[in-house]
Enzyme design. Structure first.
Site, mmCIF file in Angstrom:
data_model
loop_
_atom_site.group_PDB
_atom_site.id
_atom_site.type_symbol
_atom_site.label_atom_id
_atom_site.label_comp_id
_atom_site.label_asym_id
_atom_site.label_seq_id
_atom_site.Cartn_x
_atom_site.Cartn_y
_atom_site.Cartn_z
ATOM 1 N N CYS A 18 0.842 -1.195 0.000
ATOM 2 C CA CYS A 18 0.000 0.000 0.000
ATOM 3 C C CYS A 18 0.880 1.249 0.000
ATOM 4 O O CYS A 18 2.068 1.185 0.272
ATOM 5 C CB CYS A 18 -0.855 0.049 1.259
ATOM 6 S SG CYS A 18 -1.912 -1.378 1.463
ATOM 7 N N GLY A 45 -0.166 0.240 -5.035
ATOM 8 C CA GLY A 45 -1.442 -0.451 -4.834
ATOM 9 C C GLY A 45 -2.457 0.015 -5.854
ATOM 10 O O GLY A 45 -2.632 1.219 -6.030
ATOM 11 N N ASN A 119 0.111 1.094 5.897
ATOM 12 C CA ASN A 119 0.954 0.318 4.987
ATOM 13 C C ASN A 119 1.783 -0.643 5.826
ATOM 14 O O ASN A 119 2.477 -0.215 6.746
ATOM 15 C CB ASN A 119 1.855 1.283 4.203
ATOM 16 C CG ASN A 119 2.888 0.578 3.335
ATOM 17 O OD1 ASN A 119 3.922 1.150 3.021
ATOM 18 N ND2 ASN A 119 2.632 -0.644 2.933
ATOM 19 N N GLY A 120 1.720 -1.942 5.497
ATOM 20 C CA GLY A 120 2.468 -2.953 6.254
ATOM 21 C C GLY A 120 1.527 -4.025 6.767
ATOM 22 O O GLY A 120 0.313 -3.917 6.597
ATOM 23 N N CYS A 253 12.861 -2.604 4.647
ATOM 24 C CA CYS A 253 12.642 -3.669 3.641
ATOM 25 C C CYS A 253 13.559 -3.450 2.446
ATOM 26 O O CYS A 253 13.439 -2.460 1.718
ATOM 27 C CB CYS A 253 11.183 -3.644 3.188
ATOM 28 S SG CYS A 253 10.882 -4.722 1.772
ATOM 29 N N TYR A 259 12.731 -3.625 -6.111
ATOM 30 C CA TYR A 259 11.601 -3.726 -7.031
ATOM 31 C C TYR A 259 10.469 -2.738 -6.804
ATOM 32 O O TYR A 259 9.951 -2.156 -7.748
ATOM 33 C CB TYR A 259 11.056 -5.160 -6.953
ATOM 34 C CG TYR A 259 9.813 -5.408 -7.761
ATOM 35 C CD1 TYR A 259 9.812 -5.251 -9.146
ATOM 36 C CD2 TYR A 259 8.627 -5.798 -7.149
ATOM 37 C CE1 TYR A 259 8.666 -5.473 -9.896
ATOM 38 C CE2 TYR A 259 7.480 -6.028 -7.887
ATOM 39 C CZ TYR A 259 7.493 -5.865 -9.259
ATOM 40 O OH TYR A 259 6.377 -6.082 -9.982
ATOM 41 N N SER A 300 11.385 -2.237 -13.902
ATOM 42 C CA SER A 300 12.186 -2.297 -12.676
ATOM 43 C C SER A 300 13.575 -2.888 -12.910
ATOM 44 O O SER A 300 14.460 -2.719 -12.075
ATOM 45 C CB SER A 300 11.442 -3.063 -11.588
ATOM 46 O OG SER A 300 10.947 -4.263 -12.115
ATOM 47 N N ASP A 362 16.831 -8.794 -14.920
ATOM 48 C CA ASP A 362 15.525 -8.677 -14.263
ATOM 49 C C ASP A 362 15.782 -8.448 -12.772
ATOM 50 O O ASP A 362 16.858 -8.751 -12.268
ATOM 51 C CB ASP A 362 14.714 -9.956 -14.484
ATOM 52 C CG ASP A 362 13.219 -9.735 -14.287
ATOM 53 O OD1 ASP A 362 12.826 -8.610 -13.913
ATOM 54 O OD2 ASP A 362 12.447 -10.687 -14.501
ATOM 55 N N ASP A 363 14.778 -7.909 -12.067
ATOM 56 C CA ASP A 363 15.020 -7.578 -10.667
ATOM 57 C C ASP A 363 14.843 -8.754 -9.722
ATOM 58 O O ASP A 363 15.467 -8.815 -8.677
ATOM 59 C CB ASP A 363 14.091 -6.426 -10.241
ATOM 60 C CG ASP A 363 12.664 -6.756 -10.574
ATOM 61 O OD1 ASP A 363 12.044 -7.489 -9.801
ATOM 62 O OD2 ASP A 363 12.174 -6.313 -11.626
ATOM 63 N N CYS A 399 7.178 -13.325 2.846
ATOM 64 C CA CYS A 399 7.229 -12.096 3.645
ATOM 65 C C CYS A 399 5.977 -12.018 4.520
ATOM 66 O O CYS A 399 4.884 -12.337 4.059
ATOM 67 C CB CYS A 399 7.282 -10.879 2.721
ATOM 68 S SG CYS A 399 7.213 -9.316 3.624
ATOM 69 N N CYS A 450 15.931 -5.471 6.469
ATOM 70 C CA CYS A 450 15.321 -6.797 6.548
ATOM 71 C C CYS A 450 15.693 -7.518 5.259
ATOM 72 O O CYS A 450 15.529 -6.977 4.169
ATOM 73 C CB CYS A 450 13.801 -6.677 6.664
ATOM 74 S SG CYS A 450 12.990 -8.299 6.566
ATOM 75 N N CYS A 453 13.327 -12.517 3.281
ATOM 76 C CA CYS A 453 12.852 -13.351 2.169
ATOM 77 C C CYS A 453 14.018 -14.010 1.434
ATOM 78 O O CYS A 453 13.816 -14.929 0.650
ATOM 79 C CB CYS A 453 11.943 -12.571 1.225
ATOM 80 S SG CYS A 453 12.588 -11.004 0.730
HETATM 81 FE FE1 SF4 Z 1 10.992 -6.854 2.531
HETATM 82 FE FE2 SF4 Z 1 11.602 -9.431 2.199
HETATM 83 FE FE3 SF4 Z 1 11.723 -8.334 4.643
HETATM 84 FE FE4 SF4 Z 1 9.366 -8.697 3.459
HETATM 85 S S1 SF4 Z 1 10.804 -10.311 4.130
HETATM 86 S S2 SF4 Z 1 10.055 -6.881 4.574
HETATM 87 S S3 SF4 Z 1 9.869 -8.338 1.287
HETATM 88 S S4 SF4 Z 1 12.978 -7.820 2.838
#
Ligand code: SF4
Length: 474
Positions: A18, A45, A119-120, A253, A259, A300, A362-363, A399, A450, A453
């Site tokens: 979002c 979004g 958002n989140g 993130c 991306y 991207s 590609d990303d 995620c 973070c 993923c």
């Molecule tokens: Fe971002 Fe991946 Fe962490 Fe989710 S898990 S917040 S997509 S880095």
């Protein structure tokens, strides 16, 4: 069953969550400024959009399903009068895609009216919702954001700041919030700073937005990022900052840079375009290829492809054309029409590709299905070799903080080794950017991210599988 073209043309990508926007500026048409701000955040979004406006006495709301220009008309914006506003564009990561879940959520409670846009994703939502229901709360939507509304309303004995501070003790996970009361706007960011949020100045007033591209679009000057755990109050006195919750280890993130975010945005001190270019350079250092041209998967992958071309000395070309006018077209998902749908979105340029050894940048790859189709398209257009370079590490885990990366079972990198993925997509070579290489790009300014993923190191405890994203109203 009818499907939306955009939902399966590029199903091989994580999907953004979002975007939020907020403004307090007396003397401006705040609903219209918010409209343009949301337009600039549309990439975050596309399912629904909404604006809530305050005039000192009440909070008015207009929201609906669809893109920003589909939801608002000149007439609907004219009716939203006031000096403060918040707005939201939504992709549903929790709660289904339906009008009831569109935001901002606007409520009446003991202290008056309040609107909230989020958002989140919260990670302890099931238990919080159960606790609230047990003590008499009722819910209209199936979003995690409504839990925030209930908690804030419950805690607001003295001030909204105090309520937000108490709320921050209870909720876990990712949230960048904008909140409107009858006379001011609040913004808050979770203690890890998962999702972006920044502050700008516009005339005598202030603006907050998910990304700086929305600030510059409305003519605001970037002031700073909202700090993890910080609460801002925007009112006639200007901006007041409160540290709502002790900041934790930052965990911005990293996928925002890879991306989601717009290249013209700068978040937590890093410009997205520069970072993506550097990812391409790093890819070229890690994976040098004998090739004739470098092409991006637009859009991207474009900045990373330019970086790869600069570092390798191989010419940059546009070998795939993206149709930017794909709207909400509906077609039958037969196999034949799916193929057309892919070409509708991305079409190869034979004159560029014929007889060439191609590095395609590609990303990210999520399920691998789109990469396979694109490689086939390039070969059909005459490419002699296709090497796929991916400007992110392999996506191995889901995620839980507001991005729809698909179920872990569907992530191709979690299921197959590199050689098999390369074979499955029929490329001559496949290389992912290493996690070390990716983090190196940010090391000069000491960014903290973070990366769950990619490496499964979740900064905040994740919900048990059966609980994730499941609510009783679904
Ligand atoms: Fe971002 Fe991946 Fe962490 Fe989710 S898990 S917040 S997509 S880095």
């Amino acid at each position: 069953m009818l499907n939306e073209v955009s939902s399966f043309v590029l199903p091989d990508k994580p999907v953004e969550e979002c975007g939020v926007f907020g403004i307090y500026t007396p003397g401006l048409e705040v609903a219209k400024v918010t409209y343009y701000g949301l337009y600039a955040l549309q990439h975050r979004g596309q399912e629904s959009a909404g604006i809530a406006v305050a005039d000192g006495r009440q909070v008015q709301l207009h929201k609906g399903m669809g893109l920003v220009p589909e939801v608002f008309t000149g007439n609907s914006l004219d009716q939203l009068t006031g000096h403060a506003a918040i707005g939201h564009v939504r992709y549903s990561t929790t709660g289904s895609s339906q009008p009831l879940n569109a935001q901002p959520l606007v409520f009446r409670y003991a202290k008056g009216m309040m609107g909230l846009a989020h958002n989140g994703n919260l990670t302890n939502i099931t238990e919080l919702r159960a606790q609230l229901c047990a003590t008499g709360s009722v819910f209209q939507s199936s979003t995690d954001s409504e839990v925030l509304v209930n908690l804030i309303a419950r805690y607001n004995a003295n001030s909204l700041e105090e309520a937000l501070m108490k709320c921050m003790i209870d909720v876990k996970g990712a949230y960048s919030l904008v909140i409107i009361s009858e006379d001011c706007v609040y913004a808050a960011r979770d203690p890890h700073g998962f999702r972006p949020l920044c502050l700008g100045q516009l005339g005598e007033g202030y603006v907050v937005a998910s990304e700086s591209c929305a600030l510059t679009t409305v003519g605001a000057t970037f002031v700073r990022d909202v700090a993890p755990g910080e609460i801002l109050r925007l009112d006639r006195k200007g901006v007041t900052s409160t540290q709502g919750f002790r900041a934790q280890n930052p965990a911005h993130c990293i996928f925002e840079y890879i991306y989601f975010a717009r290249p013209d945005s700068t978040m937590d001190s890093f410009n997205v375009n520069r970072v993506r270019r550097e990812m391409g350079r790093q890819l070229a250092r890690e994976y040098p290829v004998e090739a004739d041209i470098v092409i991006p998967v637009p859009d991207s992958g474009t900045a990373a492809a330019r970086g790869y071309a600069e570092e390798s000395g191989i010419p940059f070309e546009e070998g795939l054309m993206k149709n930017r006018y794909i709207g909400r077209t509906f077609i039958q998902p037969t196999q034949q029409l799916r193929e057309i749908a892919v070409r509708l979105k991305l079409n190869p340029v034979r004159e560029v590709l014929e007889g060439k050894r191609v590095v395609m940048v590609d990303d990210s790859i999520v399920r691998g299905t789109t990469s396979q189709k694109i490689v086939a398209m390039l070969r059909a257009a005459g490419a002699k070799e296709v090497h796929l370079c991916v400007s992110s590490p392999p996506v191995m885990r889901s995620c839980y903080y507001g991005i729809d990366t698909s179920d872990e079972k569907e992530l191709i990198a979690a299921k197959q080794p590199l050689e098999e993925i390369c074979k499955a997509i029929n490329a001559d070579g496949l290389h992912y950017l290493s996690l070390e290489g990716l983090l190196e790009i940010f090391s000069s300014k000491g960014g903290h991210f973070c990366t769950a993923c990619f490496d499964g190191r979740y900064p905040v405890e994740i919900p048990k599988p059966r609980e994730a994203g499941k609510f009783s109203l679904e």
